[in-house]
Motif scaffolding. Structure first.
Motif, short mmCIF file in Angstrom:
data_model
loop_
_atom_site.label_atom_id
_atom_site.label_comp_id
_atom_site.label_asym_id
_atom_site.label_seq_id
_atom_site.Cartn_x
_atom_site.Cartn_y
_atom_site.Cartn_z
N ASN A 106 -0.66 3.43 10.48
CA ASN A 106 0.19 1.98 10.56
C ASN A 106 1.88 1.57 10.19
O ASN A 106 2.32 1.48 9.28
CB ASN A 106 -0.65 1.67 9.25
CG ASN A 106 -0.62 -0.57 9.20
OD1 ASN A 106 0.04 -0.72 10.14
ND2 ASN A 106 -0.83 -0.04 8.31
N GLU A 155 1.70 0.67 5.49
CA GLU A 155 1.09 1.09 4.29
C GLU A 155 1.73 2.01 2.99
O GLU A 155 2.43 2.65 4.45
CB GLU A 155 -0.12 0.67 4.64
CG GLU A 155 -1.31 2.30 5.08
CD GLU A 155 -2.59 1.99 5.88
OE1 GLU A 155 -3.02 1.28 6.18
OE2 GLU A 155 -2.71 2.81 4.78
N GLY A 159 2.69 -6.89 8.07
CA GLY A 159 2.20 -6.22 7.28
C GLY A 159 1.10 -7.41 6.62
O GLY A 159 1.03 -9.02 6.68
N ASP A 160 -0.06 -6.87 5.29
CA ASP A 160 -0.73 -6.94 5.05
C ASP A 160 -0.26 -8.25 3.63
O ASP A 160 0.08 -7.45 2.60
CB ASP A 160 -1.80 -6.59 4.33
CG ASP A 160 -2.35 -7.20 4.18
OD1 ASP A 160 -3.01 -8.03 3.81
OD2 ASP A 160 -4.00 -5.98 3.69
N THR A 166 6.80 -5.36 -2.46
CA THR A 166 5.25 -6.08 -1.07
C THR A 166 5.63 -5.53 0.35
O THR A 166 6.94 -5.48 0.72
CB THR A 166 5.66 -7.84 -1.48
OG1 THR A 166 7.05 -8.38 -0.85
CG2 THR A 166 4.21 -8.19 -2.94
N TYR A 167 4.43 -5.73 1.15
CA TYR A 167 4.61 -5.27 2.13
C TYR A 167 4.83 -6.42 3.27
O TYR A 167 4.96 -6.54 4.56
CB TYR A 167 3.43 -5.05 2.40
CG TYR A 167 2.88 -3.61 1.66
CD1 TYR A 167 3.55 -2.27 2.52
CD2 TYR A 167 2.69 -2.89 0.84
CE1 TYR A 167 3.81 -0.72 2.28
CE2 TYR A 167 2.43 -1.72 0.01
CZ TYR A 167 3.29 -0.97 0.92
OH TYR A 167 3.06 0.06 0.36
N LEU A 168 4.51 -7.89 3.36
CA LEU A 168 4.99 -8.78 3.95
C LEU A 168 6.17 -8.87 4.17
O LEU A 168 6.94 -9.25 3.75
CB LEU A 168 4.21 -10.50 3.07
CG LEU A 168 4.15 -10.99 3.74
CD1 LEU A 168 2.94 -11.48 5.37
CD2 LEU A 168 3.88 -12.54 3.11
N GLN A 188 -1.88 -9.60 1.43
CA GLN A 188 -3.02 -9.51 0.17
C GLN A 188 -2.01 -7.46 -0.07
O GLN A 188 -2.34 -7.51 -1.33
CB GLN A 188 -3.86 -8.97 0.61
CG GLN A 188 -4.90 -9.60 1.87
CD GLN A 188 -5.30 -10.97 1.00
OE1 GLN A 188 -5.19 -10.65 -0.22
NE2 GLN A 188 -4.54 -12.66 1.35
N GLN A 189 -1.26 -7.19 0.49
CA GLN A 189 -1.22 -5.50 0.00
C GLN A 189 0.49 -5.28 -0.61
O GLN A 189 0.94 -6.43 -0.42
CB GLN A 189 -0.64 -4.56 1.18
CG GLN A 189 -1.90 -4.46 1.27
CD GLN A 189 -2.93 -3.51 0.39
OE1 GLN A 189 -2.12 -2.41 0.30
NE2 GLN A 189 -3.96 -3.84 1.12
N ALA A 244 -2.71 -13.84 -3.30
CA ALA A 244 -3.64 -12.56 -2.73
C ALA A 244 -4.20 -11.91 -3.81
O ALA A 244 -5.29 -12.07 -3.13
CB ALA A 244 -2.13 -11.94 -2.60
#
Lengths: 470, 388
Positions: A90, A442, A241-242, A405-407, A244-245, A208
């Motif tokens: 990813n 991720e 990016g997610d 965070t990934y966003l 939620q992650q 999230a």
């Protein structure tokens, strides 16, 4: 390009950089060295400058041979394989290739800015080949970057927040900043967003994760509230990016709400059992060595009532792991210990008795996957299972601790930010955690956040300064 | 494990608290000797904490590099915590113990001592000699001894110096034992410690430089400490050479070109430039890393010792300039009084930092050899190396 006339009182500068960490300073320094005048707005006060770079200690860099500090070669291909493994593919291949290739330049670049390196720290030998450790840690590295930035004449403003940007036809035309004296207009011809993620905004996290997010601890800076990220998304930039992650690990429950950093780690889980607030076990504590499991325990604890876990240890195991900075609760009986930590003694007595009766195996060895396991127990404990029976007893608490965070915002290989419709902004760039999701979709690889920050900080700094000079 | 209650003083408890955090972080491992020494331990005895505090050169780098430094709530400030424990440790190991309180009001005692001995020398000369001798002009070999006979000087100063040595050794033994026994101390470890002391290797932030004003490194403390230390050694060499020349039949005062005078003048200059420079760096020091004791008041033993050193060298150089004038006698009394006070106060002044720090460097070199099979890790040279 025709310069707009600044209204009275406006700050005029070539390049505005939002943020004050590794990526921001690499961008600012690179732009200044390329002839641009640069204004850096850092939301934090000086003592807290630098975002999560404060808490870092190394940077993963590709290199074809060791150099006395880096103990051996770490070729591009191996770095690539490591990245593919942790992200499960990813990642944006073009940007990942660029990042890893250009990571080879970072040692010399940072050295030239005054950053110094040291052999890997005690207890981190496994990273000695792959990661360049900063002498004195991330804050020392930041101090070197800030000294260089000051010497280059970069205008650095602390306690100053970017609150709005003006975007016309995809072009950045100016911004509004706020400091202790109020709001000010900035006339700049290029912009770099290097202001981190949103992990310190518990309300955003609650979107999230739901209400439990309020009980999370934030391992890094309280200033990463993602306000610039939110601003950019609202202006129509493409998010990647997610949402939620987040990277969430289990840490000592007594750590400060923010900025606890490295010292809040707790290594005791494989040596005992972990109970939730209701006195029940909920996962295999002995599944694998702790460094391979602490990241999943963040989520496990987050899913428990009140987002808390209690690790019970007896005196057989208390000296087998690195002591924590916060002393455990201690008592001569389990009942007394339960009263101290506020969980039901009857239920705990039952859970412990069931666990003790299920323990099998006799060759306890915490350095290998030993044969001490449970039989007929759900969930099982597959290694290092020994009855909890030798007083005094000890209890540690666990809470989920968020690292990042990934966003983020989508960028191209020149660091330009992309709008949701795919259009490229010619004079708006991003670097660091705010765009790391392009490369790290991720998972996590130790030190790669800093790699992305420095590589894209330099790319953004070069791009923005080249733009403003033309 | 928190053992706050177990420690006899808040300074010990505070260093213990901080070392427990530092041991879980270790980012500062490459900065100096303190952190590698800390890493060899999980719990710290009071004697070991005293050892660590004397291993600290008060360089300041770890404060600016620390993610937990104030205003962080964990409030790690190793330079200040170590400085306060270190000064407390001087009193703890004082010999005889009855003189330990001298450290608490060090400035007062050193001033009183200096004034008292200057007065005694002037009074003594007055009582012993005709004022005409005291205020006469004396030149040529043996001129000083017309004021005070050589055997008197040797006897008095020899006794004072001997006392200083005995008291220092007794203190050193107590200090050494407190940190625990070691086995198999080798000459290599001692040589390593001598090298590290002579070069002030750990007053360098591990290669980045140390800080005293701000997060910008500065090497001024190191430079002025070198002036002071080598100035002191040169003065010591001048005294030793003077003694040898005397017994070889060449009596003071010596001409300007004489080795004794050259050594003494160079040392004296070092002992003026160095301490005054150190005094300036103390003034410039960031209040955030300044111990409350370093406030220029009576408890500020650093400033008191610096002033004693300057007074010693200044009166010595004054004597050199005025030795052929009627003021020679009174200047001699002034110099001898100050030197005498310096000698007897050595075991009860900041001078002891040199003894304890050297002992700590020896222990450090030894335990790093035992733990890592090699001399203490050398972050500074390694950090100079660059990627190919």
């Amino acid at each position: 390009m025709k310069r707009p006339t600044a209204p009275p009182g406006a700050l005029k500068v070539d390049v505005l950089v939002a943020g004050g960490g590794n990526a921001a300073m690499c961008a600012a320094i690179t732009a200044a060295r390329n002839g641009a005048s640069v204004l850096v707005v850092e939301k934090a006060p000086k003592a807290w400058r630098g975002g999560n770079t404060r808490h870092t200690r190394n940077m993963r860099v590709a290199h074809d041979e060791g150099n006395g500090i880096l103990t051996g070669p770490y070729p591009f291909e191996e770095f690539w394989d490591d990245l593919q493994r942790v992200t499960k593919g990813n990642t944006n291949e073009e940007l990942a290739t660029l990042t890893l290739e250009r990571s080879k330049e970072l040692w010399d670049f940072l050295w030239a800015q005054g950053v110094r390196f040291q052999p890997s720290l005690g207890g981190t030998l496994s990273l000695g080949r792959t990661n360049a450790f900063f002498l004195g840690g991330g804050r020392s590295m930041l101090n070197a970057l800030y000294r260089t930035a000051e010497d280059l004449g970069i205008d650095i403003r602390y306690d100053t927040e970017l609150i709005d940007i003006d975007v016309e036809d995809g072009f950045f035309t100016g911004a509004t900043i706020r400091d202790g004296d109020g709001t000010h207009r900035v006339e700049a011809r290029g912009f770099v967003a290097a202001s981190g993620g949103f992990e310190a905004d518990l309300d955003w996290l609650a979107d999230a994760w739901g209400p439990p997010a309020k009980n999370f601890l934030v391992r890094g800076t309280p200033y990463n509230t993602g306000s610039v990220l939110r601003l950019l998304i609202d202006k129509g930039f493409d998010q990647i990016g997610d949402p939620q992650q987040c990277h969430c690990v289990a840490i000592d429950g007594r750590a400060p709400k923010f900025d606890g950093g490295i010292v809040t780690r707790l290594d005791c889980v494989p040596f005992g059992i972990v109970l939730n607030a209701e006195g029940e076990r909920f996962y295999d504590e002995g599944e694998d060595f702790w460094p391979k499991r602490y990241a999943i325990w963040g989520r496990l604890v987050a899913a428990q009532p009140d987002q808390v876990g209690h690790v019970l240890i007896d005196s057989k195991s208390i000296n087998l792991f690195m002591p924590s900075v916060y002393p455990p609760e201690r008592a001569d009986t389990l009942e007394e210990l339960c009263q101290k930590i506020g969980i039901d003694p009857t239920k705990v007595a039952e859970t412990v008795a069931t666990f003790n009766a299920a323990c099998r195996g006799s060759h306890f060895d915490h350095t290998v996957h030993d044969d001490c396991h449970t039989e007929g127990l759900t969930p099982p404990k597959t290694h290092w299972a020994r009855p909890i029976d030798t007083p005094p007893f000890y209890a540690y608490s666990l809470r989920p601790g968020i690292t990042f965070t990934y966003l983020g915002i989508r960028v191209d290989r020149e660091g330009h930010m992309l709008f949701a419709d795919g259009a490229v902004s010619p004079n708006m760039f991003a670097a660091g955690e705010i765009m790391a999701g392009n490369i790290l979709g991720e998972g996590y690889l130790a030190g790669i956040g800093m790699t992305i920050g420095s590589v894209f900080g330099r790319i953004a700094g070069q791009g923005v300064s080249t733009y403003v000079r033309n | 494990m928190s053992a706050t209650d177990a420690f006899a003083s808040p300074n010990l408890a505070e260093v213990d608290r901080q070392m427990n955090f530092c041991n879980a972080c270790r980012y500062c491992e490459g900065l100096c000797a303190v952190f590698p020494a800390m890493e060899l331990r999980r719990v710290f005895t009071p004697g070991e904490l005293d050892y660590l505090s004397n291993l600290c050169h008060n360089c300041g780098a770890c404060f600016y590099d620390c993610q937990y430094a104030p205003p962080h709530e964990i409030a790690i400030n190793v330079p200040v915590a170590m400085a306060e424990l270190r000064e407390e440790s001087y009193a703890r190991y004082a010999w005889p113990r009855a003189l330990a309180p001298v450290f608490a009001r060090n400035g007062v005692w050193l001033t009183v001592g200096a004034a008292l001995f200057v007065a005694l020398f002037i009074g003594g000369f007055m009582a012993w000699k005709d004022p005409q001798v005291l205020f006469g002009v004396h030149v040529g070999e043996g001129a000083f001894y017309k004021i005070m006979p050589h055997y008197g000087m040797v006897g008095l100063f020899g006794a004072a110096f001997l006392y200083a040595i005995v008291a220092s050794v007794m203190s050193l033994v107590t200090f050494w034992r407190a940190a625990g026994p070691i086995e198999g101390l080798s000459a290599i470890s001692v040589a390593r410690a001598m090298h590290d002391a002579a070069t002030l290797r750990y007053l360098d932030g591990g290669g980045m430089g140390c800080m005293h004003e701000s997060e910008r490194p500065s090497d001024r403390r190191r430079l002025y400490h070198h002036f002071t230390f080598y100035g002191f050694l040169l003065c010591f060499a001048a005294t030793g050479a003077g003694t040898l020349y005397h017994y070889a039949g060449v009596e003071a005062p010596y001409p300007y070109w004489h080795p004794v005078v050259i050594l003494g003048v160079l040392g004296g200059i070092g002992l003026i430039v160095g301490p005054l420079g150190l005094l300036a760096t103390r003034r410039e020091r960031d209040p955030a890393i300044t111990s409350a004791n370093a406030d220029g008041s009576a408890r500020d033993m650093g400033t008191a010792f610096i002033i004693m050193l300057v007074a010693t060298s200044a009166t010595g150089l004054l004597l050199l300039v005025l030795r052929a004038t009627p003021l020679m006698g009174i200047t001699l009394a002034l110099h001898l009084g100050v030197v005498f006070a310096l000698f007897v106060s050595l075991p009860y002044s900041k001078f002891v930092h040199g003894i304890y720090r050297f002992a700590a460097l020896v222990r450090h070199a030894h335990e790093q050899r035992v733990a890592h099979g090699a001399p203490a890790a050398a972050p500074a040279p390694a950090a100079e190396r660059r990627a190919a």
